[in-house]
Design a protein around this motif. Structure first.
Motif, short mmCIF file in Angstrom:
data_model
loop_
_atom_site.label_atom_id
_atom_site.label_comp_id
_atom_site.label_asym_id
_atom_site.label_seq_id
_atom_site.Cartn_x
_atom_site.Cartn_y
_atom_site.Cartn_z
N GLY A 95 11.76 23.60 73.44
CA GLY A 95 11.05 22.56 74.18
C GLY A 95 9.86 21.99 73.43
O GLY A 95 9.68 20.79 73.35
N GLU A 119 20.94 25.18 78.19
CA GLU A 119 19.65 24.62 77.82
C GLU A 119 19.54 23.13 78.15
O GLU A 119 18.58 22.47 77.76
CB GLU A 119 19.38 24.83 76.32
N ILE A 124 16.28 21.61 79.41
CA ILE A 124 15.24 21.29 78.42
C ILE A 124 15.43 19.86 77.93
O ILE A 124 14.47 19.08 77.84
CB ILE A 124 15.28 22.28 77.23
#
Length: 175
Positions: free
Chosen positions: A66, A163, A166
């Motif tokens: 991130g 993910e 993110i």
């Protein structure tokens, strides 16, 4: 008679208040502006998040850092880097996510279709206004791709899909 019209008008106004506002968001990536249905993508991911992340056996590995890979991307590199990430997910991730329930597959397919629509818009813009790719954007994408390729294809796809929140946060802040 007039009271009936007022009641109908109030009823219609009430129903319109229940309809959610358009979830299309206009985002800028460099010189390109794209329409993104953030609600649809977040809803689709929310529906599969727990199951997808529970399948991730490589919790110590991160593909999308991130703060490193995404948040610190220079504004002039965002268009190119986002184009890379769309292609990455469409070619490497969504194609590998063919297992699971029909519900799971439909949600992944909806997210993939949203990515495809965004990619088409970005590609159209790129033909008119070239997305520049700086050295840093290329390096960040190569880091993601190298990390992805170190794992077996299914595990890597599960990791990348897990993910996705993110990436969605990054897209949402791309204004």
């Amino acid at each position: 008679m007039e009271g009936g019209y007022i009641l109908l008008l109030l009823h219609t106004a009430f129903l319109l208040c229940l309809i959610p506002a358009s979830s299309l968001k206009q985002l800028h990536f460099g010189h390109c502006m794209v329409s993104v249905d953030m609600y649809e993508m977040r809803k689709g991911f929310g529906d599969i998040k727990e199951m997808t992340q529970s399948q991730d056996r490589h919790t110590s590995i991160r593909l999308l850092h991130g703060s490193h890979s995404l948040q610190n991307t220079k504004s002039e590199d965002r268009c190119c880097f986002f184009h890379y990430l769309l292609k990455f997910y469409l070619v490497n991730v969504f194609n590998q996510c063919t297992e699971g329930s029909n519900f799971h597959q439909r949600r992944v397919s909806r997210i993939a279709n949203n990515f495809l629509s965004i990619k088409k818009e970005l590609t159209l813009c790129d033909t008119v206004t070239t997305c520049s790719c700086g050295k840093e954007a290329n390096q960040r994408y190569e880091q993601i791709l190298n990390q992805f390729q170190r794992m077996d294809s299914h595990s890597a796809a599960v990791k990348a899909l897990g993910e996705l929140d993110i990436l969605l946060d990054w897209i949402d802040k791309a204004d």
